[in-house]
Motif scaffolding. Structure first.
Motif, PDB file in Angstrom:
ATOM      1  N   ASN A 186      -8.660  -0.494  -3.756  1.00  0.00           N
ATOM      2  CA  ASN A 186      -8.902   0.902  -3.370  1.00  0.00           C
ATOM      3  C   ASN A 186      -7.871   1.396  -2.363  1.00  0.00           C
ATOM      4  N   ASN A 187      -6.710   0.750  -2.323  1.00  0.00           N
ATOM      5  CA  ASN A 187      -5.663   1.174  -1.393  1.00  0.00           C
ATOM      6  C   ASN A 187      -5.217   2.610  -1.656  1.00  0.00           C
ATOM      7  N   HIS A 188      -5.387   3.057  -2.893  1.00  0.00           N
ATOM      8  CA  HIS A 188      -4.987   4.407  -3.254  1.00  0.00           C
ATOM      9  C   HIS A 188      -5.850   5.463  -2.567  1.00  0.00           C
ATOM     10  N   THR A 189      -6.999   5.053  -2.007  1.00  0.00           N
ATOM     11  CA  THR A 189      -7.879   6.008  -1.337  1.00  0.00           C
ATOM     12  C   THR A 189      -7.769   5.959   0.178  1.00  0.00           C
ATOM     13  N   SER A 190      -7.103   4.940   0.724  1.00  0.00           N
ATOM     14  CA  SER A 190      -7.114   4.737   2.177  1.00  0.00           C
ATOM     15  C   SER A 190      -5.777   4.972   2.861  1.00  0.00           C
ATOM     16  N   TRP A 191      -4.682   4.975   2.121  1.00  0.00           N
ATOM     17  CA  TRP A 191      -3.370   5.031   2.765  1.00  0.00           C
ATOM     18  C   TRP A 191      -3.135   6.350   3.504  1.00  0.00           C
ATOM     19  N   SER A 192      -3.571   7.453   2.916  1.00  0.00           N
ATOM     20  CA  SER A 192      -3.285   8.761   3.515  1.00  0.00           C
ATOM     21  C   SER A 192      -4.011   8.940   4.835  1.00  0.00           C
ATOM     22  N   ALA A 193      -5.304   8.583   4.865  1.00  0.00           N
ATOM     23  CA  ALA A 193      -6.084   8.726   6.095  1.00  0.00           C
ATOM     24  C   ALA A 193      -5.541   7.850   7.214  1.00  0.00           C
ATOM     25  N   ALA A 194      -4.909   6.727   6.843  1.00  0.00           N
ATOM     26  CA  ALA A 194      -4.329   5.824   7.833  1.00  0.00           C
ATOM     27  C   ALA A 194      -2.937   6.255   8.274  1.00  0.00           C
ATOM     28  N   GLY A 195      -2.433   7.343   7.692  1.00  0.00           N
ATOM     29  CA  GLY A 195      -1.112   7.843   8.061  1.00  0.00           C
ATOM     30  C   GLY A 195       0.039   7.053   7.490  1.00  0.00           C
ATOM     31  N   ARG A 196      -0.237   6.207   6.478  1.00  0.00           N
ATOM     32  CA  ARG A 196       0.816   5.370   5.897  1.00  0.00           C
ATOM     33  C   ARG A 196       1.668   6.179   4.922  1.00  0.00           C
ATOM     34  N   ARG A 197       2.855   5.682   4.623  1.00  0.00           N
ATOM     35  CA  ARG A 197       3.735   6.380   3.686  1.00  0.00           C
ATOM     36  C   ARG A 197       3.182   6.357   2.271  1.00  0.00           C
ATOM     37  N   GLY A 198       2.468   5.303   1.921  1.00  0.00           N
ATOM     38  CA  GLY A 198       1.909   5.194   0.583  1.00  0.00           C
ATOM     39  C   GLY A 198       1.263   3.842   0.406  1.00  0.00           C
ATOM     40  N   PHE A 199       1.070   3.454  -0.837  1.00  0.00           N
ATOM     41  CA  PHE A 199       0.473   2.161  -1.160  1.00  0.00           C
ATOM     42  C   PHE A 199       1.266   1.534  -2.296  1.00  0.00           C
TER      43      PHE A 199
END
Length: 311
Positions: A186-199
């Motif tokens: 489910n990394n595709h759902t969490s990367w944005s909220a964590a401020g990451r560049r992507g997954f």
């Protein structure tokens, strides 16, 4: 942003070509490709990407597979040199290893001024401050394999410059040992909220590179699908599993099972180029080979993620 990590084998490169028009506009799915074979097939795939105004991160210090000796790597460097100069299609990427030094990182950055670049970390031996200093002023993305500790670097590099490469696919020694359905990630759902560049992930393939492969017993098809906010994978395995049994029989069994599942759950799978090819084969009775089988699964995975991202 999604960065599928792929090796430059024919199946994976063909899969990228198959979905090259489904990567978003502007591009939101950017392949990260580690060369393991001579450059010709990779160049062809990048040409297809360029025709669709797409680009890829490409590891420029390959050292696995058919490029594991210095002569083969030198030939690759020579053959790929002209393509590497094109900033519209290649984002040069350095894969760090246990022998990589801070000077190697600095020299790499200096070699590509003004270019988008990538660093793949396989260890945590470089100190965060030193790495940040070496990358300062460049348009970089740092990708962390599972063997590197991304948490060590986040505060210094900033989450917006970093991507975790997840090895989510549980690999079995034999195709016949895969069973049913499994959670894939489910990394595709969490990367944005964590401020990451992507997954990033290795699609539906194992993350560890392995050369070759001999005759198979059972034929396997692993199809990715979205269930709520998670990605799952369903394994379809032929009943016939002898190495000398007809491959066509194995594919017939698997594709029949896929068709039955689609009848029961018609909206489960995205209508990807890979899935369409399987259906054409089921109807015609003319089946692909093992490389084509992998191609269709990889393209289906990337296409499914694209749809889940709203592309």
């Amino acid at each position: 942003m999604y960065f599928p990590y792929l090796y430059s084998r024919q199946a994976e490169l063909n899969a990228v070509s198959d979905v090259s028009s489904n990567l978003g506009s502007p591009q939101r799915i950017v392949p990260l490709i580690e060369p393991v074979e001579p450059a010709a097939k990779l160049i062809s795939t990048l040409t297809k990407l360029k025709s669709n105004a797409m680009a890829a991160y490409v590891v420029v210090n390959p050292h696995q597979g058919k490029l594991s000796n210095s002569a083969a790597e030198a030939a690759w460097q020579s053959d790929f040199a002209a393509t590497l100069t094109d900033p519209t299609v290649v984002y040069p990427t350095l894969k760090e290893t246990v022998v990589t030094t801070l000077k190697d990182i600095s020299n790499f950055v200096a070699a590509y001024p003004g270019r988008k670049i990538g660093i793949v970390l396989t260890t945590s031996k470089l100190t965060p401050g030193d790495l940040a200093k070496a990358l300062s002023g460049s348009d970089y993305t740092v990708f962390f394999l599972a063997s590197a500790n991304s948490a060590k670097y986040l505060a210094t590099l900033g989450p917006a410059r970093t991507v975790d490469v997840s090895d989510n696919f549980r690999s079995e020694a034999r195709n016949k040992d895969y069973l049913g359905e499994e959670w894939l990630g489910n990394n595709h759902t969490s990367w944005s909220a964590a401020g990451r560049r992507g997954f990033s992930d290795f699609t539906m393939l194992p993350g560890t590179y392995k050369d070759g492969g001999g005759p198979v017993g059972a034929v396997a098809v692993h199809l990715t699908y979205a269930l709520g906010s998670d990605l799952w994978i369903q394994h379809f395995i032929s009943t016939t599993d002898g190495q000398t049994d007809p491959q066509a029989t194995k594919f017939e069994e698997v594709l029949r099972d896929i068709h039955r599942q689609r009848v029961v759950t018609p909206s489960r799978y995205e209508l990807s180029p890979g899935l369409a090819s399987y259906e054409t084969q089921r109807v015609s009775g003319s089946y692909t080979n093992l490389s084509g089988n992998k191609r269709q699964q990889v393209s289906h995975h990337i296409f499914t993620v694209a749809k889940h991202l709203g592309l």
